[in-house]
Design an enzyme around this catalytic site. Sequence first.
Site, PDB file in Angstrom:
ATOM      1  N   GLY A  55       0.857  -1.196   0.000  1.00 28.87           N
ATOM      2  CA  GLY A  55       0.000   0.000   0.000  1.00 28.87           C
ATOM      3  C   GLY A  55       0.883   1.232   0.000  1.00 28.87           C
ATOM      4  O   GLY A  55       2.058   1.160   0.379  1.00 28.87           O
ATOM      5  N   CYS A  82       5.523  -6.056   1.298  1.00 28.13           N
ATOM      6  CA  CYS A  82       5.846  -4.627   1.223  1.00 28.13           C
ATOM      7  C   CYS A  82       5.246  -3.870   2.419  1.00 28.13           C
ATOM      8  O   CYS A  82       5.676  -4.076   3.547  1.00 28.13           O
ATOM      9  CB  CYS A  82       5.384  -4.075  -0.129  1.00 28.13           C
ATOM     10  SG  CYS A  82       6.107  -2.465  -0.479  1.00 28.13           S
ATOM     11  N   TYR A  83       4.243  -3.018   2.200  1.00 30.53           N
ATOM     12  CA  TYR A  83       3.635  -2.304   3.338  1.00 30.53           C
ATOM     13  C   TYR A  83       3.094  -3.317   4.364  1.00 30.53           C
ATOM     14  O   TYR A  83       3.164  -3.092   5.574  1.00 30.53           O
ATOM     15  CB  TYR A  83       2.517  -1.394   2.823  1.00 30.53           C
ATOM     16  CG  TYR A  83       1.792  -0.623   3.905  1.00 30.53           C
ATOM     17  CD1 TYR A  83       2.417   0.416   4.587  1.00 30.53           C
ATOM     18  CD2 TYR A  83       0.474  -0.949   4.251  1.00 30.53           C
ATOM     19  CE1 TYR A  83       1.750   1.127   5.577  1.00 30.53           C
ATOM     20  CE2 TYR A  83      -0.194  -0.242   5.238  1.00 30.53           C
ATOM     21  CZ  TYR A  83       0.453   0.791   5.908  1.00 30.53           C
ATOM     22  OH  TYR A  83      -0.207   1.489   6.882  1.00 30.53           O
ATOM     23  N   HIS A 170       7.976  -7.704  -4.067  1.00 28.27           N
ATOM     24  CA  HIS A 170       6.657  -8.145  -4.539  1.00 28.27           C
ATOM     25  C   HIS A 170       6.750  -9.494  -5.260  1.00 28.27           C
ATOM     26  O   HIS A 170       7.064  -9.531  -6.444  1.00 28.27           O
ATOM     27  CB  HIS A 170       6.069  -7.095  -5.497  1.00 28.27           C
ATOM     28  CG  HIS A 170       5.643  -5.853  -4.789  1.00 28.27           C
ATOM     29  ND1 HIS A 170       4.394  -5.698  -4.254  1.00 28.27           N
ATOM     30  CD2 HIS A 170       6.330  -4.726  -4.488  1.00 28.27           C
ATOM     31  CE1 HIS A 170       4.304  -4.522  -3.662  1.00 28.27           C
ATOM     32  NE2 HIS A 170       5.470  -3.908  -3.791  1.00 28.27           N
ATOM     33  N   GLU A 172       4.361 -11.216  -6.292  1.00 29.40           N
ATOM     34  CA  GLU A 172       3.256 -11.342  -7.259  1.00 29.40           C
ATOM     35  C   GLU A 172       3.571 -10.708  -8.611  1.00 29.40           C
ATOM     36  O   GLU A 172       2.847 -10.909  -9.582  1.00 29.40           O
ATOM     37  CB  GLU A 172       1.979 -10.723  -6.676  1.00 29.40           C
ATOM     38  CG  GLU A 172       1.950  -9.204  -6.560  1.00 29.40           C
ATOM     39  CD  GLU A 172       2.672  -8.652  -5.329  1.00 29.40           C
ATOM     40  OE1 GLU A 172       3.502  -9.384  -4.742  1.00 29.40           O
ATOM     41  OE2 GLU A 172       2.434  -7.483  -4.970  1.00 29.40           O
ATOM     42  N   SER A 224     -24.189  -4.184 -22.123  1.00 32.70           N
ATOM     43  CA  SER A 224     -23.464  -3.243 -22.977  1.00 32.70           C
ATOM     44  C   SER A 224     -23.034  -3.867 -24.291  1.00 32.70           C
ATOM     45  O   SER A 224     -22.662  -3.170 -25.227  1.00 32.70           O
ATOM     46  CB  SER A 224     -22.217  -2.748 -22.234  1.00 32.70           C
ATOM     47  OG  SER A 224     -21.260  -3.796 -22.204  1.00 32.70           O
ATOM     48  N   GLY A 225     -23.020  -5.203 -24.347  1.00 31.16           N
ATOM     49  CA  GLY A 225     -22.608  -5.848 -25.586  1.00 31.16           C
ATOM     50  C   GLY A 225     -21.135  -6.208 -25.608  1.00 31.16           C
ATOM     51  O   GLY A 225     -20.644  -6.801 -26.558  1.00 31.16           O
ATOM     52  N   GLY A 226     -20.399  -5.871 -24.542  1.00 31.74           N
ATOM     53  CA  GLY A 226     -18.994  -6.270 -24.448  1.00 31.74           C
ATOM     54  C   GLY A 226     -18.903  -7.689 -23.888  1.00 31.74           C
ATOM     55  O   GLY A 226     -19.908  -8.258 -23.444  1.00 31.74           O
ATOM     56  N   VAL A 227     -17.680  -8.214 -23.892  1.00 32.79           N
ATOM     57  CA  VAL A 227     -17.514  -9.604 -23.444  1.00 32.79           C
ATOM     58  C   VAL A 227     -17.975  -9.787 -21.989  1.00 32.79           C
ATOM     59  O   VAL A 227     -18.611 -10.786 -21.652  1.00 32.79           O
ATOM     60  CB  VAL A 227     -16.058 -10.109 -23.676  1.00 32.79           C
ATOM     61  CG1 VAL A 227     -15.058  -9.254 -22.945  1.00 32.79           C
ATOM     62  CG2 VAL A 227     -15.889 -11.543 -23.262  1.00 32.79           C
ATOM     63  N   ASP A 228     -17.692  -8.791 -21.139  1.00 34.04           N
ATOM     64  CA  ASP A 228     -18.066  -8.931 -19.721  1.00 34.04           C
ATOM     65  C   ASP A 228     -19.580  -9.055 -19.566  1.00 34.04           C
ATOM     66  O   ASP A 228     -20.064  -9.886 -18.795  1.00 34.04           O
ATOM     67  CB  ASP A 228     -17.591  -7.725 -18.897  1.00 34.04           C
ATOM     68  CG  ASP A 228     -16.121  -7.430 -19.115  1.00 34.04           C
ATOM     69  OD1 ASP A 228     -15.408  -8.348 -19.557  1.00 34.04           O
ATOM     70  OD2 ASP A 228     -15.695  -6.293 -18.858  1.00 34.04           O
ATOM     71  N   SER A 229     -20.311  -8.229 -20.298  1.00 32.57           N
ATOM     72  CA  SER A 229     -21.753  -8.288 -20.095  1.00 32.57           C
ATOM     73  C   SER A 229     -22.351  -9.509 -20.791  1.00 32.57           C
ATOM     74  O   SER A 229     -23.308 -10.085 -20.298  1.00 32.57           O
ATOM     75  CB  SER A 229     -22.439  -6.975 -20.479  1.00 32.57           C
ATOM     76  OG  SER A 229     -22.547  -6.838 -21.844  1.00 32.57           O
ATOM     77  N   LYS A 371      -9.838  -9.716 -17.145  1.00 28.99           N
ATOM     78  CA  LYS A 371     -10.355  -9.836 -18.507  1.00 28.99           C
ATOM     79  C   LYS A 371     -10.019 -11.196 -19.132  1.00 28.99           C
ATOM     80  O   LYS A 371     -10.885 -11.837 -19.714  1.00 28.99           O
ATOM     81  CB  LYS A 371      -9.734  -8.712 -19.335  1.00 28.99           C
ATOM     82  CG  LYS A 371     -10.413  -8.435 -20.629  1.00 28.99           C
ATOM     83  CD  LYS A 371     -11.705  -7.763 -20.377  1.00 28.99           C
ATOM     84  CE  LYS A 371     -12.307  -7.001 -21.464  1.00 28.99           C
ATOM     85  NZ  LYS A 371     -13.419  -6.203 -20.921  1.00 28.99           N
TER      86      LYS A 371
END
Length: 515
Positions: A55, A82-83, A170, A172, A224-229, A371
């Site tokens: 952080g 880290c933090y 880090h 990750e 919305s028509g995107g892949v997520d929706s 994504k």
Amino acid sequence: MKKDFLCILDFGSQYSHMIARRIRNLGVDTLLCDYDTSISHILSKKPKGIILSGGPFSVYENGSPLISKKIFQLDIPILGICYGMQIISFLFGGKIEKSKFKEYGKAYFIIDHSNNNLFYGIPKKSIVWMSHFDQVKNISKKFQIIGHTSSCAIAAFSHINKEIYAVQFHPEVKNTEFGMSILKNFVFNICKCTSNWDLKNFIQNAIDKIKKRVDKGKVILGFSGGVDSFVTAYIIHKAIGNSLNCIFVDTGLLLKKEKERISILCQKMNLPIKIIDAKNRFLSRLTGVIDPEIKRKIIGEEFLSVFYKESEKIKNVKFLAQGTIYSDVIESSSKKEKLSYSIKSHHNVGGLPDPTFMKLKLIEPLKELFKDEVRKIGQKLGLPEEILYRHPFPGPGLSIRIIGEINEKKISILKEAESILLQELKNYNIYDSVSQAFIVLLPVKSVGVMGDKRTYEYAAVLRVINTEDFMTATFSHLSYDFLEKVSNRIINEVDGINRMVYDITSKPPSTIEWE
Ligand code: XMP
């Protein structure tokens, strides 16, 4: 079977989501919680381990986020990063100091205790990724130093008789050479997790959960028509069938022929959607507005009222579904605004209706995913490539690609220019090798000459980027031939643009959209 999982307490690092993702890649689920989640809540979830993220704070600063010391008595393994490391040290009475230089980037890490469980199988010297200003200067006698770098004498420590570990670097981040091995050691050797998370389980769990939660209620989805929706809609449709109501709002700020495209795709996939024509109301409210944040606000409000009106027509509607994914959450959550630095009031979270106002409960099945994970799920669900690999398109649509005032003329100029760009990306076989490509219409006119005639038209920007997660991005290194072709076609075919420039900035320092 109850799944093993790790809890990540998020202190506002840009990399917290990355920790979650890496651990999921190891086949173990994660629960990302705000740093101030109560100990009793954490305990009630029964995690096999806890990670304290990094952080942008200093433990000594007034109001910097900390945790209760009780966490160390839970008998659950802990890893501070880290933090997170500095918090552990601080709460055990250690000393943290500002170092002379901010250490950012590559460092050589030397393991001081090779028989430490965290570093099992890792060479004595390896490359790690550092990003810190403060340093742990001394630690409680309950800890032992297990690693250092040339400029950081305490780069890793562990408790002498408890499963508490901490690293300044880090693990990750990809640039840490043996980062995955370190996380693997923590997850499997120390927390004793079993690997049982995969995308197929994820889909079935999501379907089961939605079925149970929604019961006989109805769900309304901002589609919305995107892949997520599409993926969100498909999962919910599998769970509750026609109790799902997908609403697609034509804001007038969509790409050319977008409405028709969506309509055909949904028909093909047996996904019922309702298209609402709201062009006029959006445009009339946006007229004369220049400030991008106000534009977003207006668009959010208009979406809200369209949804509100639609939800009133559906009997027993109790839930609002959204295709929110993890990157939407991190850049706009209010907690993050407090913790990290607010970037834009944006994305699905900021742009869509406030469900509390509508008295609806939220369903966001993809909220924890990235994504590429969403795409993999879509693939498993059998969605066509045209949907899976479509470039993202922002919720506020073309409004954020018209800098300054919006009007019908500018929208139509931009629609034509974007359409040409899309055709050429496909003609040159570039579409799939870049992450996002679009045109920005500037509020600047300049002089040109066409067919012996002086022109005075808008300048437009071509923005093409490559990115893994949309948090950082680089501009795409495209051929001059392609750039020339797009520029020539737009200037020759689109009435209103006489100058094209190519944006060669990365994110950061720029963002992907201009606004
Ligand atoms: P920025 O401009 O923040 O964009 O670097 C990162 C990604 O997010 C998209 N974007 C949005 N998506 N609503 C959305 O659904 C928005 O308000 C919004 N603003 C930016 C952008 O296109 C890029 O993919």
